[in-house]
Design an enzyme around this catalytic site. Sequence first.
Site, PDB file in Angstrom:
ATOM      1  N   GLY A 280      35.168   4.803  18.386  1.00  0.00           N
ATOM      2  CA  GLY A 280      35.074   5.319  19.740  1.00  0.00           C
ATOM      3  C   GLY A 280      33.866   6.215  19.948  1.00  0.00           C
ATOM      4  CB  SER A 281      33.319   8.907  22.433  1.00  0.00           C
ATOM      5  OG  SER A 281      33.567   8.094  23.555  1.00  0.00           O
ATOM      6  CB  THR A 282      33.160   9.823  16.617  1.00  0.00           C
ATOM      7  OG1 THR A 282      33.465   8.487  16.190  1.00  0.00           O
ATOM      8  CG2 THR A 282      34.453  10.582  16.867  1.00  0.00           C
TER       9      THR A 282
END
Length: 558
Positions: A280-282
């Site tokens: 995801g957004s990591t």
Amino acid sequence: MALSLAGLKPRPRDSAAQVRSRTGIAIACFLAVYGAIGARLVQYGLADVESGRHYAVTDRSLASRPDIVDVNGDVLATDIHVASLFGEPRRIVDADEAVEALSSVLPDVDYREWHRKLSSGAGFVWLRRELTPRQQADVLALGIPGLGFRTEKRRFYPGGPLASHILGLVNIDNAGIAGLEKYVDDQGLGTMQDLGLDITTDLPPVKLSLDARVQYAVRDELNQALERYQAIAAGAVVLNARTGEVVAMASLPDYDPNNPYNALDKDRLNRMSGGVFEMGSTFKSFTTAMALDTGVVNIDSRVDTRPFRVSGYTIKEFHNKGSSLTVPEIFKYSSNVGSAREADMVGIEGHREFLTRLGLLSRLETELPEVATPTQPNEWKKINSMTISFGHGVATTPLNTAVAAAALMNGGWLIPPTFLPRSEEQAAAIAKRVISEQTSRYMRELYDLNGAHGSGRQALVEGYGVGGKTGTAEKVINGRYVGNKRFNAYLASFPINDPKYVVLVVVDEPKPVPGSGQGATAASNAAPTAGAIIRRSAPLLGITPEFGDGKDALLVSY
């Protein structure tokens, strides 16, 4: 030119006596060798069970394993002595009576199998390995001739499931079959003991980089997160960003290596190193670092964040913050469009090369055997690069992600992870520069910004300067993204002004906490769990809290 044979004399033939002498010597050598082998076999056959232990050079159950200790010397794995029950069928008077008596003091006796063994007429048969002292006393009290006990080594883990996925397992013969137990055998111990070359009891301990105190805090907080968020799994790693040492790592559900009946269950997977997930957004951490390091943007650049179409798909925001954002705003607001634009400016090949450089697309090289290989598209197209920029389309391990994040925090050096002690000097000798010091400085400041004012606010720990990036990824089930099933992560570092540790927490399929007013995104579960781990671990790691007066404010221009 003719070759003269003059002066050459024919080789005299050996006499019959010489031939007979050589033949006799050869026969004598063969007889001596095979006689010695035969005598040894007879010796083994005549020896009783107890004395026979000195000849059973390939019996791993008699060999010692080294203790495994944490960085402070606390024992994580050690050998203990246990009694195992054997039978000598030739000395058994009545097999029926013997089995019936044994079934009265031992649980789960297989009457048919034991009767077959004890009536076989063999010289030796195993009946039950690793009895408790009480069971041994009960069998002795039966007074049955032809039964005996053999003292064997059994592996014991004082912490139970505390570090099960790291320590691993041994089999019934005390041979390592998983985790660092297997690693120890693979370094030569297993081969030596198989050959009977090493049965000493004074082997030096194997020291790990793990801190059992921090490991306990990590596992305890993950247990609480599982219950609080009704998740199916959770995991975390605490990594020294300057040396690559794994200080703590846990994945729940786990198992007790003292009784590993469920160790192979599917849900007991070590998700931190043995599972691959879309993070995801990591991943926007790496996209932003890539854009800054390649120079396609600078910290003050504005990027178009209006929705756009690629290969029939629309790249858009969940919550649009404007038609254009600065690079820090893209990071703070976790803009999908902004991240996709940054990747587009770098280009497909540059994007793939950068993630490969950070080790996100390659199998980690470390001591732990259970390490999965990340997956990626066979052919990267523009749409792949766009979605990968915000964490969809590439699956990697959480440990890969933490190691790459450490490079963003420590000045730009990629350091292979290790579960063994390593000094900063040793780490420097194998570190590889992957981004510039300036890019690393910017990323520390962006983590600080997001930790203080963005999605990482619930991970803040007063005095320790925690910065980080959340990631909420929809899970892929049967080839489709499922909106109500999420794999959440929070990627943190502290102290953010001079990072020493990276902490990554993942929570699999969390549910909203009733009455909390919060949803099931990473900011609501993974971030507060990371904060709780840091709050308990930082003092144990010797990090002194700093209650500043704003001197460590962000230096970049926003």
